[in-house]
Design an enzyme around this catalytic site. Structure first.
Site, PDB file in Angstrom:
ATOM      1  N   ARG A   1       0.857  -1.189   0.000  1.00 39.97           N
ATOM      2  CA  ARG A   1       0.000   0.000   0.000  1.00 39.97           C
ATOM      3  C   ARG A   1       0.904   1.254   0.000  1.00 39.97           C
ATOM      4  O   ARG A   1       1.982   1.239   0.595  1.00 39.97           O
ATOM      5  CB  ARG A   1      -0.869  -0.033   1.262  1.00 39.97           C
ATOM      6  N   HIS A   2       0.414   2.328  -0.679  1.00 39.71           N
ATOM      7  CA  HIS A   2       1.200   3.561  -0.716  1.00 39.71           C
ATOM      8  C   HIS A   2       1.524   4.045   0.697  1.00 39.71           C
ATOM      9  O   HIS A   2       0.844   3.691   1.668  1.00 39.71           O
ATOM     10  CB  HIS A   2       0.402   4.651  -1.450  1.00 39.71           C
ATOM     11  N   ASN A   8      -4.911  10.571   4.333  1.00 40.43           N
ATOM     12  CA  ASN A   8      -4.950   9.563   5.401  1.00 40.43           C
ATOM     13  C   ASN A   8      -4.889  10.255   6.764  1.00 40.43           C
ATOM     14  O   ASN A   8      -5.581   9.855   7.710  1.00 40.43           O
ATOM     15  CB  ASN A   8      -3.761   8.596   5.325  1.00 40.43           C
ATOM     16  N   ARG A  50       0.067   9.434  -4.812  1.00 36.88           N
ATOM     17  CA  ARG A  50       0.588   8.753  -3.624  1.00 36.88           C
ATOM     18  C   ARG A  50       1.234   7.407  -3.937  1.00 36.88           C
ATOM     19  O   ARG A  50       2.156   6.984  -3.234  1.00 36.88           O
ATOM     20  CB  ARG A  50      -0.497   8.623  -2.537  1.00 36.88           C
ATOM     21  N   GLU A  70      -7.616   3.803  -6.741  1.00 30.96           N
ATOM     22  CA  GLU A  70      -8.465   3.457  -5.594  1.00 30.96           C
ATOM     23  C   GLU A  70      -9.952   3.454  -5.985  1.00 30.96           C
ATOM     24  O   GLU A  70     -10.353   4.084  -6.981  1.00 30.96           O
ATOM     25  CB  GLU A  70      -8.186   4.442  -4.441  1.00 30.96           C
ATOM     26  N   HIS A 136      -3.672   0.694  -3.478  1.00 29.33           N
ATOM     27  CA  HIS A 136      -4.531   1.308  -2.455  1.00 29.33           C
ATOM     28  C   HIS A 136      -5.269   0.229  -1.652  1.00 29.33           C
ATOM     29  O   HIS A 136      -5.398  -0.905  -2.107  1.00 29.33           O
ATOM     30  CB  HIS A 136      -5.557   2.213  -3.145  1.00 29.33           C
TER      31      HIS A 136
HETATM   32  O1  F6P Z   1      -9.241   5.704   3.606  1.00 23.77           O
HETATM   33  C1  F6P Z   1      -8.309   5.397   2.614  1.00 23.77           C
HETATM   34  C2  F6P Z   1      -8.973   4.743   1.439  1.00 23.77           C
HETATM   35  O2  F6P Z   1      -7.996   4.313   0.521  1.00 23.77           O
HETATM   36  C3  F6P Z   1     -10.023   5.611   0.721  1.00 23.77           C
HETATM   37  O3  F6P Z   1      -9.496   6.429  -0.273  1.00 23.77           O
HETATM   38  C4  F6P Z   1     -10.953   4.576   0.185  1.00 23.77           C
HETATM   39  O4  F6P Z   1     -12.218   5.087  -0.164  1.00 23.77           O
HETATM   40  C5  F6P Z   1     -10.990   3.598   1.332  1.00 23.77           C
HETATM   41  O5  F6P Z   1      -9.700   3.584   1.886  1.00 23.77           O
HETATM   42  C6  F6P Z   1     -11.376   2.189   0.943  1.00 23.77           C
HETATM   43  O6  F6P Z   1     -11.589   1.444   2.115  1.00 23.77           O
HETATM   44  P1  F6P Z   1     -13.060   1.148   2.620  1.00 23.77           P
HETATM   45  O7  F6P Z   1     -13.669   0.323   1.515  1.00 23.77           O
HETATM   46  O8  F6P Z   1     -12.845   0.393   3.890  1.00 23.77           O
HETATM   47  O9  F6P Z   1     -13.783   2.456   2.819  1.00 23.77           O
END
Ligand code: F6P
Length: 182
Positions: A1-2, A8, A50, A70, A136
């Site tokens: 992961r980045h 974050n 990132r 992502e 991501h």
């Molecule tokens: O919070 C970081 C992230 O990479 C967001 O950009 C993304 O929407 C999310 O995590 C994905 O994780 P989850 O599906 O648990 O919300």
């Protein structure tokens, strides 16, 4: 992961923010670790800053792939999870109750990601080289879930910690995994 990003730090969803100070430090450590550990490999990252900036201390050429971006959180992009709960309470509950199937309005679901990543996953599965993917949280859940044979409903809940390399090695029928915290 980045490496840790500025979003974050603020708990914000999506976007295209750069690395935080900690994230930059991780990218440096990752470069040092990878460059001394492996010689020949293929390197893939998403089109987002990132992951590109996390990959740039590695010596291999970077393959930038749109399919590794992502999850698109649609109307919830750039918001914190708390803001989403406040502004779109119904959406928040729907996602909480069924994260796999839930599609963000104007965005994507985990099922959409599984579809988007299908060709990429099959290609790397048939690749005899070592492959490094810098991507991501949601994307890596799908890729990890596929190789580790994780039940589809559990994929959106897999832990993909920051600043940790997840190494997968093919075994006879399955993959071994190892977490390396830098
Ligand atoms: O919070 C970081 C992230 O990479 C967001 O950009 C993304 O929407 C999310 O995590 C994905 O994780 P989850 O599906 O648990 O919300």
């Amino acid at each position: 992961r980045h490496g840790e990003s500025l979003y974050n730090l603020e708990n914000k969803i999506g976007g295209n923010s750069d690395l935080s100070k900690n994230g930059i430090l991780y990218a440096k450590k990752l470069g040092i670790y990878m460059n001394k550990t492996i010689k020949n490999y293929e390197l893939y990252c998403s089109t987002l800053i990132r992951t590109i900036n996390t990959s740039k201390e590695l010596t291999a050429n970077i393959n930038i792939c749109k399919c590794l971006d992502e999850i698109n959180a649609g109307i919830c992009e750039h918001k914190t999870f708390k803001e989403v709960e406040k502004i779109y309470p119904e959406e928040f509950i729907k996602r909480k109750n069924d994260k796999l199937n839930y599609r963000y309005p104007s965005g994507e679901s985990y099922l959409d990601l599984i579809d988007r990543l299908r060709t990429f996953v099959f290609d790397i599965e048939n690749n005899n080289n070592i492959v490094i993917i810098v991507a991501h949280q949601a994307i890596l859940r799908v890729i990890y879930g596929y190789f580790m044979g994780i039940k589809i409903e559990d994929i959106p809940h897999i832990k993909i910690p920051l600043h940790t390399i997840i190494e997968l090695n093919p075994d006879t029928y399955n993959y071994n995994n190892k977490y390396i915290k830098l």
